[in-house]
Motif scaffolding. Sequence first.
Motif, PDB file in Angstrom:
ATOM      1  N   GLU A  74      62.058   7.137  69.762  1.00  0.00           N
ATOM      2  CA  GLU A  74      61.724   6.174  70.812  1.00  0.00           C
ATOM      3  C   GLU A  74      60.310   6.376  71.338  1.00  0.00           C
ATOM      4  O   GLU A  74      59.595   5.413  71.616  1.00  0.00           O
ATOM      5  CB  GLU A  74      62.741   6.250  71.956  1.00  0.00           C
ATOM      6  N   SER A  75      59.874   7.636  71.479  1.00  0.00           N
ATOM      7  CA  SER A  75      58.509   7.875  71.960  1.00  0.00           C
ATOM      8  C   SER A  75      57.482   7.429  70.924  1.00  0.00           C
ATOM      9  O   SER A  75      56.423   6.903  71.276  1.00  0.00           O
ATOM     10  CB  SER A  75      58.295   9.340  72.344  1.00  0.00           C
ATOM     11  N   ALA A  76      57.798   7.580  69.625  1.00  0.00           N
ATOM     12  CA  ALA A  76      56.893   7.092  68.582  1.00  0.00           C
ATOM     13  C   ALA A  76      56.821   5.567  68.613  1.00  0.00           C
ATOM     14  O   ALA A  76      55.743   4.986  68.427  1.00  0.00           O
ATOM     15  CB  ALA A  76      57.362   7.572  67.209  1.00  0.00           C
ATOM     16  N   GLN A  77      57.960   4.903  68.867  1.00  0.00           N
ATOM     17  CA  GLN A  77      57.983   3.438  68.963  1.00  0.00           C
ATOM     18  C   GLN A  77      57.127   2.964  70.139  1.00  0.00           C
ATOM     19  O   GLN A  77      56.390   1.988  70.026  1.00  0.00           O
ATOM     20  CB  GLN A  77      59.417   2.929  69.147  1.00  0.00           C
ATOM     21  N   LYS A  78      57.234   3.666  71.292  1.00  0.00           N
ATOM     22  CA  LYS A  78      56.441   3.290  72.465  1.00  0.00           C
ATOM     23  C   LYS A  78      54.960   3.461  72.183  1.00  0.00           C
ATOM     24  O   LYS A  78      54.147   2.618  72.567  1.00  0.00           O
ATOM     25  CB  LYS A  78      56.831   4.150  73.677  1.00  0.00           C
ATOM     26  N   ALA A  79      54.592   4.548  71.505  1.00  0.00           N
ATOM     27  CA  ALA A  79      53.180   4.789  71.180  1.00  0.00           C
ATOM     28  C   ALA A  79      52.662   3.705  70.243  1.00  0.00           C
ATOM     29  O   ALA A  79      51.549   3.197  70.411  1.00  0.00           O
ATOM     30  CB  ALA A  79      53.013   6.161  70.541  1.00  0.00           C
ATOM     31  N   ARG A  80      53.461   3.314  69.262  1.00  0.00           N
ATOM     32  CA  ARG A  80      53.055   2.271  68.321  1.00  0.00           C
ATOM     33  C   ARG A  80      52.883   0.938  69.051  1.00  0.00           C
ATOM     34  O   ARG A  80      51.941   0.199  68.806  1.00  0.00           O
ATOM     35  CB  ARG A  80      54.106   2.143  67.212  1.00  0.00           C
ATOM     36  N   GLU A  81      53.797   0.637  69.969  1.00  0.00           N
ATOM     37  CA  GLU A  81      53.735  -0.611  70.725  1.00  0.00           C
ATOM     38  C   GLU A  81      52.487  -0.643  71.611  1.00  0.00           C
ATOM     39  O   GLU A  81      51.818  -1.668  71.714  1.00  0.00           O
ATOM     40  CB  GLU A  81      54.993  -0.758  71.586  1.00  0.00           C
ATOM     41  N   SER A  82      52.159   0.476  72.240  1.00  0.00           N
ATOM     42  CA  SER A  82      50.977   0.497  73.105  1.00  0.00           C
ATOM     43  C   SER A  82      49.698   0.360  72.277  1.00  0.00           C
ATOM     44  O   SER A  82      48.734  -0.257  72.724  1.00  0.00           O
ATOM     45  CB  SER A  82      50.929   1.770  73.943  1.00  0.00           C
ATOM     46  N   ARG A  83      49.678   0.906  71.062  1.00  0.00           N
ATOM     47  CA  ARG A  83      48.506   0.736  70.198  1.00  0.00           C
ATOM     48  C   ARG A  83      48.359  -0.722  69.776  1.00  0.00           C
ATOM     49  O   ARG A  83      47.250  -1.235  69.665  1.00  0.00           O
ATOM     50  CB  ARG A  83      48.620   1.610  68.949  1.00  0.00           C
ATOM     51  N   ARG A  84      49.472  -1.389  69.547  1.00  0.00           N
ATOM     52  CA  ARG A  84      49.421  -2.789  69.124  1.00  0.00           C
ATOM     53  C   ARG A  84      48.862  -3.676  70.229  1.00  0.00           C
ATOM     54  O   ARG A  84      48.189  -4.668  69.966  1.00  0.00           O
ATOM     55  CB  ARG A  84      50.828  -3.265  68.748  1.00  0.00           C
ATOM     56  N   ASN A  85      49.141  -3.318  71.494  1.00  0.00           N
ATOM     57  CA  ASN A  85      48.687  -4.138  72.610  1.00  0.00           C
ATOM     58  C   ASN A  85      47.247  -3.863  73.022  1.00  0.00           C
ATOM     59  O   ASN A  85      46.708  -4.559  73.869  1.00  0.00           O
ATOM     60  CB  ASN A  85      49.610  -3.932  73.817  1.00  0.00           C
TER      61      ASN A  85
END
Length: 189
Positions: A74-85
């Motif tokens: 979940e923390s990796a998913q959040k990091a990926r999402e923040s990079r996308r934004n």
Amino acid sequence: MTQGGPISSETRINERIRVPEVRLVGPNGEQVGIVRIEDALRLAQEADLDLVEVAPQARPPVCKLMDYGKFKYESAQKARESRRNQQLTVIKEQKLRPKIDAHDYETKKGHVSRFLEQGHKVKVTIMFRGREQSRPELGFRLLQRLAEDVAELGFIESNPKQDGRNMIMVLAPHKSKAKAKAGKGQAER
């Protein structure tokens, strides 16, 4: 005296936590209290969860009962999402001369307009040579004219300023138009 190895930023879990007692937080976020490390490890095994150190600086350290694999995912998913934004700011540069021909000016103005429409900032540089350096007002007027011509696409982010032989001005796109244009571009893909 021997120096220790590098300090690990990795989260300590289960048996890697080496303190006599910890402040324990249950799997649903409820406070269990300060317990001995052996008891905390036993509770984690009984619940088929991991004991994860969430605040190592606290006294005593705060540990939580959780599924560590799910937590890392979940923390990796959040990091990926923040990079996308994140949005990269690109600065394009356009160079002009004070004695520019009308047709050349229109061409350069078209480039600046295109960059602003794409949502990029534009650094407009006027290069002075020889005697042109004694007439900086020519460059200033040219930059003002360019800013007025592209006013519907962008605004002056930094006013014209002399920098040695050059005069520099930065134009930035209007936020609402750049976002609308970017959204339209995303929909077309």
